[in-house]
Write an enzyme that holds these catalytic residues in place. Structure first.
Site, PDB file in Angstrom:
ATOM      1  N   ASP A  83       0.842  -1.198   0.000  1.00 56.48           N
ATOM      2  CA  ASP A  83       0.000   0.000   0.000  1.00 56.48           C
ATOM      3  C   ASP A  83       0.881   1.253   0.000  1.00 56.48           C
ATOM      4  O   ASP A  83       0.573   2.245  -0.653  1.00 56.48           O
ATOM      5  CB  ASP A  83      -0.865   0.047   1.268  1.00 56.48           C
ATOM      6  N   ASP A 131       0.861   4.202  -2.668  1.00 53.59           N
ATOM      7  CA  ASP A 131       0.576   5.591  -2.300  1.00 53.59           C
ATOM      8  C   ASP A 131       1.665   6.546  -2.785  1.00 53.59           C
ATOM      9  O   ASP A 131       1.373   7.669  -3.196  1.00 53.59           O
ATOM     10  CB  ASP A 131       0.405   5.723  -0.787  1.00 53.59           C
ATOM     11  N   SER A 173     -37.268  -3.719 -15.522  1.00 52.91           N
ATOM     12  CA  SER A 173     -37.123  -4.450 -14.256  1.00 52.91           C
ATOM     13  C   SER A 173     -37.441  -5.923 -14.525  1.00 52.91           C
ATOM     14  O   SER A 173     -37.639  -6.307 -15.676  1.00 52.91           O
ATOM     15  CB  SER A 173     -38.033  -3.856 -13.189  1.00 52.91           C
ATOM     16  N   LEU A 174     -37.490  -6.730 -13.499  1.00 53.52           N
ATOM     17  CA  LEU A 174     -37.729  -8.164 -13.685  1.00 53.52           C
ATOM     18  C   LEU A 174     -39.051  -8.531 -13.042  1.00 53.52           C
ATOM     19  O   LEU A 174     -39.407  -7.974 -11.999  1.00 53.52           O
ATOM     20  CB  LEU A 174     -36.623  -8.975 -13.005  1.00 53.52           C
ATOM     21  N   GLU A 233     -28.127 -16.565 -11.910  1.00 56.58           N
ATOM     22  CA  GLU A 233     -27.196 -15.612 -11.305  1.00 56.58           C
ATOM     23  C   GLU A 233     -27.727 -15.167  -9.957  1.00 56.58           C
ATOM     24  O   GLU A 233     -28.911 -15.332  -9.675  1.00 56.58           O
ATOM     25  CB  GLU A 233     -27.098 -14.353 -12.191  1.00 56.58           C
ATOM     26  N   LYS A 248     -29.076 -12.391  -7.440  1.00 54.29           N
ATOM     27  CA  LYS A 248     -29.768 -11.110  -7.611  1.00 54.29           C
ATOM     28  C   LYS A 248     -29.226 -10.156  -6.544  1.00 54.29           C
ATOM     29  O   LYS A 248     -29.616 -10.212  -5.382  1.00 54.29           O
ATOM     30  CB  LYS A 248     -31.286 -11.283  -7.481  1.00 54.29           C
ATOM     31  N   ARG A 265     -30.582   4.342 -12.843  1.00 53.80           N
ATOM     32  CA  ARG A 265     -31.735   3.856 -13.591  1.00 53.80           C
ATOM     33  C   ARG A 265     -32.819   4.929 -13.733  1.00 53.80           C
ATOM     34  O   ARG A 265     -33.479   5.031 -14.755  1.00 53.80           O
ATOM     35  CB  ARG A 265     -32.268   2.655 -12.826  1.00 53.80           C
ATOM     36  N   LYS A 299     -37.500 -14.619  -5.733  1.00 55.39           N
ATOM     37  CA  LYS A 299     -37.224 -13.826  -4.531  1.00 55.39           C
ATOM     38  C   LYS A 299     -37.245 -14.709  -3.289  1.00 55.39           C
ATOM     39  O   LYS A 299     -38.179 -15.487  -3.093  1.00 55.39           O
ATOM     40  CB  LYS A 299     -38.292 -12.738  -4.371  1.00 55.39           C
TER      41      LYS A 299
HETATM   42  S1  IVH Z   1     -30.811  -8.810 -15.304  1.00 54.95           S
HETATM   43  C1  IVH Z   1     -34.309  -6.410 -16.858  1.00 54.95           C
HETATM   44  N1  IVH Z   1     -29.358  -9.810 -13.411  1.00 54.95           N
HETATM   45  O1  IVH Z   1     -32.698  -6.426 -10.215  1.00 54.95           O
HETATM   46  C2  IVH Z   1     -32.928  -6.145 -17.158  1.00 54.95           C
HETATM   47  N2  IVH Z   1     -30.696  -7.907 -12.880  1.00 54.95           N
HETATM   48  O2  IVH Z   1     -35.569  -6.294  -9.785  1.00 54.95           O
HETATM   49  C3  IVH Z   1     -32.037  -7.301 -16.889  1.00 54.95           C
HETATM   50  N3  IVH Z   1     -30.456  -7.126 -10.567  1.00 54.95           N
HETATM   51  O3  IVH Z   1     -33.370  -4.021 -12.668  1.00 54.95           O
HETATM   52  C4  IVH Z   1     -31.740  -7.394 -15.477  1.00 54.95           C
HETATM   53  N4  IVH Z   1     -28.999  -8.648  -9.927  1.00 54.95           N
HETATM   54  O4  IVH Z   1     -31.142  -3.818 -11.291  1.00 54.95           O
HETATM   55  C5  IVH Z   1     -30.246  -8.846 -13.727  1.00 54.95           C
HETATM   56  N5  IVH Z   1     -27.986 -10.821 -11.851  1.00 54.95           N
HETATM   57  C6  IVH Z   1     -28.857  -9.861 -12.164  1.00 54.95           C
HETATM   58  C7  IVH Z   1     -29.291  -8.886 -11.231  1.00 54.95           C
HETATM   59  C8  IVH Z   1     -30.218  -7.925 -11.637  1.00 54.95           C
HETATM   60  C9  IVH Z   1     -29.692  -7.590  -9.557  1.00 54.95           C
HETATM   61  C10 IVH Z   1     -31.385  -5.979 -10.437  1.00 54.95           C
HETATM   62  C11 IVH Z   1     -31.466  -5.113 -11.677  1.00 54.95           C
HETATM   63  C12 IVH Z   1     -32.901  -5.193 -12.108  1.00 54.95           C
HETATM   64  C13 IVH Z   1     -33.575  -5.500 -10.810  1.00 54.95           C
HETATM   65  C14 IVH Z   1     -34.947  -6.084 -11.014  1.00 54.95           C
END
Ligand code: IVH
Length: 318
Positions: free
Chosen positions: A29, A33, A78-79, A108, A110, A131, A310
């Site tokens: 470090d 620096d 969104s999802l 993946e 979330k 966003r 979820k």
């Molecule tokens: S894919 C719809 N992958 O969750 C566009 N989203 O509740 C594709 N998020 O708007 C999104 N982890 O901000 C994707 N592995 C992941 C994610 C992810 C978190 C967020 C993202 C999205 C929101 C929806």
């Protein structure tokens, strides 16, 4: 002086990358620096050679009085959510009604943070945009530059323009540390990492953001003439450009060819999510092939080729 400045920047970018993306310390470090200080002095002395993506910008100091608005080139959707195995079966059936060729899924984590769009032109980070309402977001680039996991310059053969999307998160240890410090000086505590990550991006003083040790996980790429066929290839490509990508080895990401594979991933993380150094609120299941994603399409709000599963909230208020 210019040669010296360029050489220092190159070295410091490399050390940063090794440290924050590959978790490898190439120098101490202290030595880091010293080099950073040397670069800072040279940049002060020769302002004509300044660069907004210099490693010296990582420490912040830029003050943004009001954030500009930016129209997203691709809407930030969104999802839709699911909560049970049956919901996943229904999702799978909906997709199979639209396409009748074999395909696979990618699962993946979330990440429970705040969505960000990162725009690079000619290999340089030019904009970080929130966003917002999905159509327009706010430009928070100075704050984004302080996040070490986000490359300021791309390496390898970068495209002319690329937009990368992901989630800015507040790692749990860093969040707890921040609250400990606040407690010591009698400031009110922050309630959770997600809201604090979101609030951090809107701070006017980027030096404050730099102190918060935010992190970023990526999940989508947008570019013209894309050279990949599926989402997993996108991650390999991003890795080559210098981004930190979700690890297959740690099971942050995994391909799935059946409902059972998907449920296996969901259950694995339902058990293990408390051990992660950041919060997740579920997992995301996507059709892996990009041409099929196109074909399946999206509604006004969310893609039909992906769904969030979820987890039940760990805490509810009484
Ligand atoms: S894919 C719809 N992958 O969750 C566009 N989203 O509740 C594709 N998020 O708007 C999104 N982890 O901000 C994707 N592995 C992941 C994610 C992810 C978190 C967020 C993202 C999205 C929101 C929806």
């Amino acid at each position: 002086a210019l040669n010296k400045i360029l050489a220092l920047r190159k070295k410091l970018h490399e050390y940063n990358y090794e440290y924050y993306v590959n978790s490898r310390s190439l120098i101490s470090d202290y030595e880091f620096d010293l080099l950073l200080k040397e670069l800072e002095l040279l940049e002060d002395k020769f302002p004509a050679y300044s660069d907004e993506n210099s490693p010296t910008k990582r420490v912040g100091g830029e003050v943004t009085k009001s954030f500009d608005s930016h129209a997203h080139e691709y809407p930030m959707l969104s999802l839709s959510n699911s909560y049970s195995k049956q919901d996943i079966i229904d999702f799978d059936e909906r997709i199979k009604k639209i396409i009748d060729v074999p395909f696979e899924y990618i699962c993946e984590l979330k990440y429970d943070g705040v969505a960000i769009s990162l725009i690079y032109e000619n290999g340089q980070l030019i904009k970080g945009v929130t966003r917002g309402d999905g159509v327009r977001g706010e430009v928070v680039t100075n704050n984004i530059r302080t996040i070490q996991a986000i490359p300021l310059k791309l390496v390898d053969e970068f495209p002319k323009k690329i937009e990368v999307r992901g989630e800015i998160i507040f790692p749990t240890p860093a969040f707890e540390e921040l609250n400990n410090q606040r407690k010591l000086i009698g400031l009110p505590l922050f309630s959770n990492p997600r809201n604090t990550a979101s609030g951090s991006l809107k701070l006017q003083d980027s030096a404050e953001v730099a102190k918060r040790n935010l992190d970023c996980f990526l999940y989508a790429v947008y570019m013209k003439d894309s050279i990949f066929n599926n989402a997993s290839d996108q991650y390999n490509y991003l890795q080559k450009l210098g981004f930190k990508t979700p690890s297959v080895k740690d099971r942050y990401i995994q391909k799935a060819s059946s409902i059972d594979d998907i449920m296996d991933f969901i259950n694995y993380w339902d058990d293990k999510r408390n051990a992660l150094p950041f919060e997740i609120d579920g997992i995301v299941i996507k059709v892996n092939q990009l041409d099929l994603q196109q074909e399946i399409g999206h509604t006004a709000k969310s893609p039909r080729w992906a769904i969030a599963y979820k987890y039940k909230a760990q805490q509810v208020s009484t």
